[in-house]
Design an enzyme around this catalytic site. Structure first.
Site, PDB file in Angstrom:
ATOM      1  N   LYS A  98     -20.312  -4.570   0.833  1.00  0.00           N
ATOM      2  CA  LYS A  98     -19.698  -5.488   1.819  1.00  0.00           C
ATOM      3  C   LYS A  98     -19.340  -4.735   3.101  1.00  0.00           C
ATOM      4  CE  LYS A  98     -15.067  -6.431   1.503  1.00  0.00           C
ATOM      5  NZ  LYS A  98     -14.274  -6.239   2.718  1.00  0.00           N
ATOM      6  N   ARG A 113     -10.626  -9.692   9.510  1.00  0.00           N
ATOM      7  CA  ARG A 113     -10.297  -8.681  10.514  1.00  0.00           C
ATOM      8  C   ARG A 113     -11.517  -7.943  11.035  1.00  0.00           C
ATOM      9  NH1 ARG A 113      -5.284  -6.674  11.013  1.00  0.00           N
ATOM     10  NH2 ARG A 113      -6.183  -4.730  11.712  1.00  0.00           N
ATOM     11  N   ASP A 120      -1.351  -8.054   8.118  1.00  0.00           N
ATOM     12  CA  ASP A 120      -1.723  -8.762   6.896  1.00  0.00           C
ATOM     13  C   ASP A 120      -0.944  -8.176   5.721  1.00  0.00           C
ATOM     14  OD1 ASP A 120      -2.957  -6.400   6.286  1.00  0.00           O
ATOM     15  OD2 ASP A 120      -4.980  -7.161   6.493  1.00  0.00           O
ATOM     16  N   ASP A 125      -9.142   1.051  -1.827  1.00  0.00           N
ATOM     17  CA  ASP A 125      -9.588  -0.238  -2.369  1.00  0.00           C
ATOM     18  C   ASP A 125      -9.846  -0.182  -3.870  1.00  0.00           C
ATOM     19  OD1 ASP A 125      -9.355  -1.315   0.133  1.00  0.00           O
ATOM     20  OD2 ASP A 125     -11.481  -1.136   0.620  1.00  0.00           O
ATOM     21  N   VAL A 156      -3.133   5.325   2.753  1.00  0.00           N
ATOM     22  CA  VAL A 156      -3.942   4.675   3.785  1.00  0.00           C
ATOM     23  C   VAL A 156      -3.217   3.463   4.379  1.00  0.00           C
ATOM     24  CG1 VAL A 156      -6.161   3.545   4.281  1.00  0.00           C
ATOM     25  CG2 VAL A 156      -6.071   5.520   2.737  1.00  0.00           C
TER      26      VAL A 156
HETATM   27  N1  EPU Z   1      -4.937   2.125  11.692  1.00  0.00           N
HETATM   28  C1  EPU Z   1      -4.078   2.246  12.786  1.00  0.00           C
HETATM   29  N2  EPU Z   1      -4.598   2.024  14.029  1.00  0.00           N
HETATM   30  C2  EPU Z   1      -5.909   1.685  14.215  1.00  0.00           C
HETATM   31  C3  EPU Z   1      -6.761   1.565  13.106  1.00  0.00           C
HETATM   32  C4  EPU Z   1      -6.244   1.794  11.835  1.00  0.00           C
HETATM   33  O1  EPU Z   1      -2.896   2.542  12.641  1.00  0.00           O
HETATM   34  O2  EPU Z   1      -6.308   1.498  15.365  1.00  0.00           O
HETATM   35  C5  EPU Z   1      -4.394   2.344  10.344  1.00  0.00           C
HETATM   36  C6  EPU Z   1      -4.454   1.052   9.516  1.00  0.00           C
HETATM   37  O3  EPU Z   1      -3.321   0.230   9.771  1.00  0.00           O
HETATM   38  C7  EPU Z   1      -4.509   1.577   8.113  1.00  0.00           C
HETATM   39  C8  EPU Z   1      -5.297   2.891   8.269  1.00  0.00           C
HETATM   40  O4  EPU Z   1      -5.234   3.233   9.648  1.00  0.00           O
HETATM   41  O5  EPU Z   1      -3.217   1.854   7.657  1.00  0.00           O
HETATM   42  C9  EPU Z   1      -6.758   2.815   7.844  1.00  0.00           C
HETATM   43  O6  EPU Z   1      -7.397   1.737   8.495  1.00  0.00           O
HETATM   44  P1  EPU Z   1      -8.966   1.719   8.762  1.00  0.00           P
HETATM   45  O7  EPU Z   1      -9.167   1.451  10.202  1.00  0.00           O
HETATM   46  O8  EPU Z   1      -9.603   2.936   8.168  1.00  0.00           O
HETATM   47  O9  EPU Z   1      -9.406   0.461   7.904  1.00  0.00           O
HETATM   48  P2  EPU Z   1     -10.308  -0.772   8.352  1.00  0.00           P
HETATM   49  O10 EPU Z   1     -11.490  -0.305   9.101  1.00  0.00           O
HETATM   50  O11 EPU Z   1      -9.448  -1.820   8.969  1.00  0.00           O
HETATM   51  C10 EPU Z   1     -11.841  -0.683   6.237  1.00  0.00           C
HETATM   52  C11 EPU Z   1     -12.228  -1.608   5.119  1.00  0.00           C
HETATM   53  C12 EPU Z   1     -11.067  -1.812   4.183  1.00  0.00           C
HETATM   54  C13 EPU Z   1     -10.630  -0.464   3.651  1.00  0.00           C
HETATM   55  C14 EPU Z   1     -10.312   0.494   4.817  1.00  0.00           C
HETATM   56  C15 EPU Z   1      -9.970   1.899   4.350  1.00  0.00           C
HETATM   57  C16 EPU Z   1     -13.864  -3.030   6.090  1.00  0.00           C
HETATM   58  C17 EPU Z   1     -14.247  -4.398   6.534  1.00  0.00           C
HETATM   59  N3  EPU Z   1     -12.637  -2.884   5.662  1.00  0.00           N
HETATM   60  O12 EPU Z   1     -10.768  -1.314   6.939  1.00  0.00           O
HETATM   61  O13 EPU Z   1     -11.590  -2.593   3.089  1.00  0.00           O
HETATM   62  O14 EPU Z   1      -9.486  -0.618   2.845  1.00  0.00           O
HETATM   63  O15 EPU Z   1     -11.438   0.578   5.700  1.00  0.00           O
HETATM   64  O16 EPU Z   1     -11.039   2.467   3.660  1.00  0.00           O
HETATM   65  O17 EPU Z   1     -14.676  -2.114   6.108  1.00  0.00           O
HETATM   66  C18 EPU Z   1     -11.625  -4.178   1.348  1.00  0.00           C
HETATM   67  O18 EPU Z   1     -12.851  -4.080   1.325  1.00  0.00           O
HETATM   68  O19 EPU Z   1     -10.979  -4.785   0.438  1.00  0.00           O
HETATM   69  C19 EPU Z   1     -10.867  -3.565   2.460  1.00  0.00           C
HETATM   70  C20 EPU Z   1      -9.621  -3.907   2.768  1.00  0.00           C
END
Ligand code: EPU
Length: 446
Positions: free
Chosen positions: A50, A120, A144, A333, A355
């Site tokens: 995904k 998101r 969220d 995850d 995380v």
């Molecule tokens: N964060 C910040 N500022 C930012 C970006 C992130 O503070 O500008 C923080 C977030 O709040 C979080 C941490 O950094 O606490 C990690 O966030 P990240 O950006 O790595 O996550 P994401 O890209 O929003 C993706 C996956 C998530 C998965 C995370 C971590 C997708 C669509 N989503 O989210 O997947 O948990 O990486 O590996 O790729 C899931 O599949 O169930 C899911 C939630």
């Protein structure tokens, strides 16, 4: 009334399937009913990831023409991303596990709130639309269940690349009046989404971009592989320093999505929890190395081949301490699913969530099943109990719903995981796949 007590907000009749008297909203919710006690046995092939497929769909916007993505799971989040692409003027059609994407010469540079709110990951169109059109209007996603989840790293990096932002009535207006240029960006945290947004913007930028402290997730390396097929010049994807040399244009391409390590890991946990033995095939075991290592530490037998692994569960798991970390650490995850297993371990485990600031809603639900778990700050203390007992629980997000279904595989009696549609966001045919491995599980649709 047929003798049932009237619950405020409930219909005046009982629902025989759920035993009657449930709140009105619940009558229209999906549930997964699991009866514990059967060990899972057999083999299961995983589908594409995904968290790669969604990004690849956005990346297609970088090149006009016809793209083909193979091994795309048929899940709700992919459908929502299909709507995002349609909104910007692309066509998106599914043929089995293949997506055909037709990208226009001039995409509409906007993603409205109703789509961003549903998922998101829609925020990733920001980088791609800016790169293609020099502007983007994208609704700002809120927080969220996992915490506030800001996007400051995305915005800081894009600003360094020449992008200007205005927040107007909850919508980010992004413009690059002088075009996007390369920059040397160093991320505060190896955010997956920020790395992806910057990568998508950088491939068409003027000059060289370096992303330091970049996310190293396999899905990101797969995104870079697809972009390279489109003609992008990227070095170091999958390491913590990515270098991108911008090119003037890209061409449409075909790509097969990397296998889903989260689907693989979830079924490994299901095997372990049920005291069964399951071979997960068509996967990349190396992408689940830390999770398999922790399963071994918990007393599972793990055999690994080139594109498969087999997990055999112990009678009772051993306690294990672990901390979630960006790849190649233990995946956040997989945290709720692992805690389900540790809930019945012979001893106390400590799980540290590094995380997200808040990923603990599932804990109360596991405790309703008889688990003994407390969260203290970022730490989850799991005192193993001998058994769980099935009851009605809320599957509050994709991974929580999976974890609670897994818990039901070992629980005494019947477990009802409510709001089960969360499962459809991330897992294709979750219930039929569990059934094929022998689980006593069914989907109830009201
Ligand atoms: N964060 C910040 N500022 C930012 C970006 C992130 O503070 O500008 C923080 C977030 O709040 C979080 C941490 O950094 O606490 C990690 O966030 P990240 O950006 O790595 O996550 P994401 O890209 O929003 C993706 C996956 C998530 C998965 C995370 C971590 C997708 C669509 N989503 O989210 O997947 O948990 O990486 O590996 O790729 C899931 O599949 O169930 C899911 C939630």
């Amino acid at each position: 009334m047929r003798g049932t007590a009237r619950v405020p907000g409930s219909l005046p009749w009982g629902n025989t399937r759920f035993g009657g008297g449930l709140p009105y909203s619940r009558l229209f919710m999906d549930a997964i009913r699991v009866v514990g006690g059967r060990p899972l046995e057999g083999e299961l092939a995983v589908l594409g990831a995904k968290n790669a497929a969604l990004k690849h769909m956005v990346a297609s916007l970088l090149a006009p023409g016809t793209h083909r993505l193979d091994n795309v799971p048929d899940i709700l989040d992919v459908e929502i991303m299909g709507d995002v692409l349609r909104h910007v003027g692309a066509r998106c059609e599914r043929d089995g596990s293949t997506l055909h994407l037709e990208v226009p010469e001039r995409p509409v540079p906007e993603a409205p709130l109703e789509l961003v709110r549903q998922m998101r990951a829609s925020i990733l169109v920001l980088g791609a639309l800016l790169a293609r059109t020099g502007e983007a209007r994208v609704a700002l996603p809120g927080g969220d269940d996992f915490g506030s989840r800001p996007i400051d790293f995305h915005l800081d990096g894009l600003q360094q690349m020449g992008v200007h932002f205005d927040l107007v009535h909850g919508v980010l207006h992004a413009t690059a009046p002088n075009g996007i240029h390369g920059a040397d960006v160093f991320l505060e945290f190896p955010s997956v989404g920020a790395t992806e947004n910057l990568l998508l913007a950088a491939v068409l930028a003027d000059g060289k971009t370096t992303i330091g402290n970049a996310a190293r997730e396999p899905e990101l390396a797969d995104l870079a592989a697809y972009l390279s097929k489109m003609g992008a010049k990227i070095d170091g994807a999958g390491t913590s320093t990515i270098e991108i040399h911008g090119v003037p244009g890209l061409t449409a391409a075909a790509h097969r999505v990397v296998p889903d390590r989260l689907e693989a890991g979830t079924f490994a946990l299901a095997a372990a929890m049920s005291r069964g033995s399951v071979t997960v095939s068509e996967c990349v075991p190396d992408h689940s190395r830390m999770e398999l290592q922790k399963l071994q530490a918990a007393g599972c037998t793990v055999a690994v081949g080139d594109d498969w692994f087999t997990v055999t569960g112990p009678d009772r798991p051993l306690p294990v301490d672990l901390a979630t970390l960006p790849f190649p650490g233990f995946h956040t995850d997989m945290h709720p699913q692992m805690v389900s297993l540790l809930a019945v371990a012979d001893g106390t485990s400590i799980v540290t969530e590094n995380v997200y600031t808040a990923r603990f809603r599932y804990i109360g639900e596991l405790n309703r099943m008889g688990a003994d778990i407390v969260a203290d700050g970022q730490h989850v203390v799991v005192r193993g109990v001998e058994g769980l007992s099935g009851c009605e629980v809320d599957g509050c997000d994709i991974r929580a719903a999976a974890a609670l279904t897994i818990a039901g595989l070992r629980a005494d009696g019947e477990n009802l995981v409510m709001d089960a549609s969360h499962i459809d966001r991330g897992y294709q045919d979750f219930v039929p796949k569990l059934q094929s491995l022998g689980a006593n599980v069914e989907r109830l649709r009201s």
